[in-house]
Design an enzyme around this catalytic site. Structure first.
Site, short mmCIF file in Angstrom:
data_model
loop_
_atom_site.label_atom_id
_atom_site.label_comp_id
_atom_site.label_asym_id
_atom_site.label_seq_id
_atom_site.Cartn_x
_atom_site.Cartn_y
_atom_site.Cartn_z
N HIS A 156 0.84 -1.21 0.00
CA HIS A 156 0.00 0.00 0.00
C HIS A 156 0.88 1.26 0.00
CE1 HIS A 156 -3.03 2.84 1.41
NE2 HIS A 156 -3.94 1.92 1.46
N GLU A 259 -0.82 1.64 -5.41
CA GLU A 259 -0.63 0.41 -4.65
C GLU A 259 -0.59 -0.82 -5.55
OE1 GLU A 259 -3.84 0.54 -1.72
OE2 GLU A 259 -3.79 2.72 -1.89
O1 TA6 Z 1 -6.11 1.66 -0.53
C1 TA6 Z 1 -7.09 2.63 -0.31
C2 TA6 Z 1 -7.78 2.35 1.01
O2 TA6 Z 1 -8.42 1.11 1.00
C3 TA6 Z 1 -8.76 3.50 1.27
O3 TA6 Z 1 -10.09 3.12 0.99
C4 TA6 Z 1 -8.50 3.83 2.74
O4 TA6 Z 1 -9.24 2.95 3.57
C5 TA6 Z 1 -6.99 3.59 2.79
O5 TA6 Z 1 -6.83 2.35 2.11
C6 TA6 Z 1 -6.37 3.66 4.16
O6 TA6 Z 1 -6.75 2.56 4.93
P1 TA6 Z 1 -6.12 2.44 6.43
O7 TA6 Z 1 -6.75 1.20 7.00
O8 TA6 Z 1 -4.64 2.35 6.28
O9 TA6 Z 1 -6.52 3.72 7.12
#
Ligand code: TA6
Length: 288
Positions: A156, A259
């Site tokens: 991510h 990501e």
């Molecule tokens: O990758 C995008 C995502 O899924 C967003 O929808 C948001 O939830 C982000 O990840 C951050 O997630 P986190 O659990 O790290 O706050």
């Protein structure tokens, strides 16, 4: 090894590995095997971590490269979003010299009763990070059980950009995406991805490289991959940023997630006694 690798205690006792090589430096938290920084020599940092990030055991650091596994996105009721490995301590299994003066470090995690309570399978998970003029991250899943299991997963990656309004993502033209901002409506990308509001898209069937074209910093960041068929592009924008206690005001303008994932309808089934590898390669192209 070329350069130096040492363990330091970041704020609040979260151990961090600091790596210095002739071409780049990096910092990696042992919790979650989370790369926090990769900075090629003479360049600005390529990854982004919030000024309001929290460094404490059991809490994911906002930024760098959270490892999302064995599911990407919201889990079943009562289970953590993006899986359970990013808030657990991993082990350092090996460090050493890579090609062209790079340094690699191999983090690992195995199932235990607490993971089996969340996801009842036997596994051996590794993240091999190679730090050099490029950043390579390889997430290897080994199925140590007697039956096949299915995962979704993601590296991510939070990138530092000069200004989101002057940033585009190339390489996703004409691909289909699920738009999380529109209840996962399916759409097709026309032209480069540019940003004028909350953006949260899973581009499916994408195996080509992405390029983050940062006009403000006059640099291009290339994100290549293997073993991954989806790419998520995310910026929380103004309102969602306010909802994150670990993001400071207006920070959305200087960050962007591109990501490397296997998610959406692209889960991965891993047979007993076999392994699967997903790799992200990040490189910096400066100037025109
Ligand atoms: O990758 C995008 C995502 O899924 C967003 O929808 C948001 O939830 C982000 O990840 C951050 O997630 P986190 O659990 O790290 O706050």
């Amino acid at each position: 090894i070329a350069g130096k690798l040492e363990f330091v205690d970041a704020a609040a006792g979260l151990p961090v590995v600091e790596i210095t090589t002739p071409h780049a430096s990096a910092r990696i938290a042992v919790q979650g095997a989370q790369v926090l920084e990769w900075q090629p020599s003479g360049q600005l940092p390529v990854l982004w971590v919030s000024r309001a990030a929290v460094y404490q055991p059991g809490k994911g650091v906002r930024g760098g490269v959270p490892v999302c596994w064995p599911w990407f996105g919201a889990g079943e009721a009562g289970k953590p979003a993006h899986g359970f490995v990013r808030t657990r301590m991993w082990e350092v299994r090996e460090t050493g010299q890579g090609m062209a003066d790079s340094v690699f470090i191999r983090f690992s995690m195995k199932d235990d009763e607490s993971t089996r309570a969340l996801w009842n399978y036997a596994f051996d998970l590794e993240l091999i990070v190679t730090v050099g003029a490029a950043l390579k991250m390889e997430l290897v899943t080994r199925n140590k059980g007697a039956t096949a299991f299915e995962i979704s997963e993601g590296l991510h990656t939070y990138f530092h950009v000069g200004n989101i309004h002057q940033t585009q993502v190339l390489g996703l033209e004409n691909t289909e995406y699920l738009d999380k901002v529109r209840d996962f409506a399916r759409d097709t990308q026309i032209g480069a991805v540019s940003f004028s509001g909350e953006t949260d898209r899973v581009y499916i069937d994408t195996i080509t490289d992405c390029v983050i074209d940062d006009a403000k910093l006059n640099r291009k960041i290339r994100v290549a991959k293997s073993g991954s068929t989806s790419t998520v592009v995310w910026n929380p924008w103004i309102e969602k940023e306010k909802g994150f206690a670990d993001m400071a005001a207006d920070e959305y303008q200087e960050m962007l997630c591109v990501e490397t994932v296997n998610a959406g309808d692209a889960c991965v089934t891993i047979a007993a006694d076999t392994s699967h590898s997903m790799v992200a390669f990040i490189g910096l192209e400066t100037g025109g």
